[in-house]
Write an enzyme that holds these catalytic residues in place. Structure first.
Site, PDB file in Angstrom:
ATOM      1  N   GLY A 122       0.825  -1.190   0.000  1.00  0.00           N
ATOM      2  CA  GLY A 122       0.000   0.000   0.000  1.00  0.00           C
ATOM      3  C   GLY A 122       0.856   1.236   0.000  1.00  0.00           C
ATOM      4  N   GLY A 164       1.390   4.153   2.069  1.00  0.00           N
ATOM      5  CA  GLY A 164       1.066   4.598   3.410  1.00  0.00           C
ATOM      6  C   GLY A 164       1.358   6.068   3.600  1.00  0.00           C
ATOM      7  N   ASP A 218      -0.967  10.695  13.418  1.00  0.00           N
ATOM      8  CA  ASP A 218      -1.648  10.269  12.185  1.00  0.00           C
ATOM      9  C   ASP A 218      -2.501   9.035  12.442  1.00  0.00           C
ATOM     10  OD1 ASP A 218      -2.424  10.540   9.595  1.00  0.00           O
ATOM     11  OD2 ASP A 218      -0.636   9.608   8.733  1.00  0.00           O
TER      12      ASP A 218
END
Ligand SMILES: *[C@@H]1O[C@H](CO)[C@@H](O)[C@H](O)[C@H]1NC(C)=O
Length: 696
Positions: free
Chosen positions: A370, A372, A490
């Site tokens: 992915g 990120g 985050d």
């Protein structure tokens, strides 16, 4: 040169008989001996080198005798024949066809691996083969019209180093018996029996090395034996070629013995070092120590050829060097790492780039897990241990602050909590930092929450609650329980990973600090993901535990409602902002209406209400009114019970998100909300009016 004369076959005498018969016999015997002396002269000779033999040899063509006694049959002159005959005829008769000969020869090819034509030991009625024998594959023996004719009366043993299909040669290294024809009877590849090693070994004719050959013909048994061997070994006990052969129709009374050879387009230099012949027994062994030495083989190529070859060679080696060098540089560049002396302390936490490169199969797209928050994440298998890892490539342009960051990475390794993704180590390259994490089997939470594929990945309520509690516990650890306060900055569903036991594992912790260390002092960075950023952080750019709590509130909504914090594709405008939606439902007194329809009501009402209300508390626009993570953990355990939402609670504060962003442009729905939850890192020069600032 010794020349002895003996009768080959003793005449038969009877032991019986009178003295007179005996006397007559003696007389008869003496006559026979005498006869033999006069007719079968010089039936035995030996040359250990041919010094001074010029008068006893008839040479033609390319043949010549060197000063040291070396007989050179051919050189590299193209398409010539060459013969060397013993200049006196040898006498064969009905009763003495037998002979034995041995010689030492050498074939030096003009071009390595491209040998020329061979040598033939020949017994011929004439020494004038130079007029009738052709060059090249005819080996100076025959021509196209007489080849194969019985009228030739030629016997030969060819040592052929070239394969000619016309004459049915078996290979380019064979021995064959040539009776009136170049088509040999039963040719065999050249090999010799090593008595030492008790094996047959191949012998390469055109190796340039001297070798020995023995040819023995037994006229009574009518058998021919050919044996070869290297110069440094005595005659092998086993013959190479053994054949029944009646030479009586071929051998005339008077014959010449010698050697014939020829050159072609490519030639061999043929040499004869010694030769022994005997018609009355085995040929005398050559005295190898007396044989002349071969010339030092130099390339007989022309100067031009030599120049061309040397130029070619140097160009080739230069090219090889260059390619090697480039490959080396590429390899070095490919696996190059940055490592400075101060990093030695962190060596145990360091991975080699080469290992990570191998682990992720060269960071192939197929291994991409992915994109990120801070870069791409790849799946990998560490080559040394076979451990599954996730490698995050964080681009990092500046070397500034790297030292602090690496120190932090090292300390992050010490962050151990059952709900954190373990950081295994790092690696550093120019403009890039690589972080190695333990691989989480089930990937990120957002895939489960927001997937359209309902069958495969539905999370039931108890799993969701367990995940929420896990993340809360991890955050509490980061905020309060470790030796220093670590802000996550985050928190969002895509940063919550699920391990093999479906336990929540918070990832990407501490990474936001990279941007602080990396930052230009004149700019400030807003780190986090739109929709999760607390309003005050937008204004002040100062992250705190409370901004983390705000984002955690958003995560609670995501898990409870199965929606993203901002959903531009929502059915109604009120539903775009998730916090507004939950707030509105709460205000109506029907907070459960906001719950994830995918759960189809299959949840504990009190728990769902708790989660959503806690979400509202956490996302309170007033930071000081948000609970701490310690309180959050306690509320989730119903101890104490959740306080009421304050009456002046107004989620309007989050509207600025949309206003602020919406003011500049309507965000493209394809990238917003970010499909794989890209983290937005917005660098705003403090001197300019940013969109965010003007939005307020
Ligand atoms: C071939 O050799 C024979 C002698 O064996 C000779 O009579 C004949 O002329 C030769 N032919 C050619 C074409 O040289």
């Amino acid at each position: 040169m010794p020349i002895t004369t003996t009768a080959h076959h003793q005449p038969y005498t009877t032991p019986r008989g009178t003295a007179s018969i005996a006397f007559l016999s003696v007389i008869a015997y003496a006559f026979i001996v005498l006869f033999t002396i006069t007719t079968a002269q010089e039936t035995q000779f030996i040359y250990n080198g041919f010094k001074g033999a010029i008068n006893n040899l008839r040479l033609d063509g390319l043949a010549q005798i060197h000063k040291n006694g070396l007989l050179q049959l051919t050189d590299f002159t193209q398409r010539k024949t060459s013969h060397s005959f013993y200049s006196k005829p040898v006498i064969f008769g009905r009763n003495h066809l037998s002979f034995s000969t041995c010689f030492v020869f050498a074939m030096h090819p003009q071009i390595v691996n491209h040998s020329g034509h061979g040598i033939v030991f020949v017994i011929s009625p004439s020494m004038n083969l130079r007029y009738t024998g052709l060059a090249q594959e005819y080996l100076g023996l025959f021509n196209s019209s007489n080849n194969g004719k019985p009228s030739n009366h030629v016997f030969g043993v060819e040592f052929d180093s070239q394969q000619n299909a016309v004459f049915k040669d078996i290979n380019d290294n064979h021995v064959g018996i040539d009776v009136n024809s170049l088509i040999s009877a039963d040719p065999v590849p050249v090999s010799y029996y090593s008595d030492k090693e008790r094996v047959w070994k191949t012998l390469r004719l055109s190796s340039g090395r001297p070798m020995q050959a023995w040819i023995d013909y037994d006229g009574v048994e009518m058998s021919i034996n050919v044996t070869v061997g290297p110069i440094d070994e005595s005659k092998p006990s086993k013959t190479l070629l053994s054949k029944h052969l009646d030479l009586s129709p071929i051998l005339l009374d008077s014959m010449y013995i010698g050697f014939s050879s020829a050159t072609g387009l490519v030639s061999n230099s043929h040499y004869l070092l010694g030769w022994s012949w005997n018609q009355s027994g085995r040929a005398q062994d050559l005295d190898l120590s007396k044989l002349p030495s071969l010339p030092k083989f130099k390339s007989h190529w022309s100067r031009l050829n030599q120049v061309i070859v040397s130029v070619l060679l140097s160009v080739t080696s230069l090219a090889v060097l260059l390619i090697g060098g480039v490959a080396w540089v590429i390899r070095r560049k490919r696996y190059a790492e940055l490592e400075e002396s101060w990093e030695q302390v962190y060596a145990p936490h360091r991975f080699s780039y080469k290992d990570l490169f191998t682990a992720t199969r060269g960071f192939r797209d197929s291994e991409l897990l992915g994109v990120g928050g801070f870069g791409k994440v790849y799946k990998g298998v560490l080559p040394s241990t076979g451990v599954l890892v996730a490698v995050k490539r964080v681009s990092h342009d500046s070397r500034q602050g790297m030292k602090e960051f690496v120190a932090e990475v090292a300390s992050m390794r010490r962050l151990t909590h059952r709900n954190l993704v373990p950081l295994l180590g790092y690696c550093r390259r120019k403009g890039e930092l690589l972080l190695v994490y333990e691989y989480m089997l089930h990937g990120s939470l957002d895939k489960f929450l927001f997937t359209r594929d309902e069958k495969s990945s539905k999370l039931c309520w108890s799993q969701r609650l367990k995940i929420i509690k896990g993340v809360a516990s991890a955050l509490l650890y980061l905020h309060e329980e470790w030796e220093q306060v670590v802000l996550h900055r985050d928190i969002k569903a895509s940063n919550v990973l699920l391990d093999a036991g479906m336990n929540a594992r918070l990832g990407d912790f501490g990474l936001a600090r990279l941007y602080d260390h990396n930052s230009d002092p004149r700019t400030t960075h807003l780190v986090g993901t739109i929709g999760y950023i607390a309003p005050e952080a937008n204004r002040t750019r100062v992250p705190s535990t409370r901004t983390d709590v705000f984002a955690f509130g958003m995560l609670l909504f995501e898990v409870g409602c199965g929606r993203r914090p901002i959903d531009p594709q929502a059915d109604t405008p009120e539903d775009v902002i998730l916090v507004d939606r939950v707030y509105n439902c709460w205000k109506k007194g029907a907070i459960l209406e906001a719950s994830d329809p995918k759960l189809e009501g299959d949840y504990v009402k009190e728990e769902m209400e708790l989660v959503l209300r806690l979400g509202l508390l956490c996302s309170n626009p007033k930071p000081q009114e948000r609970p701490t993570m310690r309180q959050v953990v306690k509320y989730l355990n119903h101890n104490p019970l959740l306080p009421e939402i304050p009456s002046d609670y107004n989620p309007e504060g989050s509207d600025f998100l949309v206003e602020g962003w919406g003011a500049s442009s309507s965000l493209p729905s394809s990238s917003f909300p970010p499909s794989s939850s890209e983290t937005m890192s917005i660098a705003c020069a403090s001197s300019t009016n940013s969109v965010l600032q003007s939005g307020r």
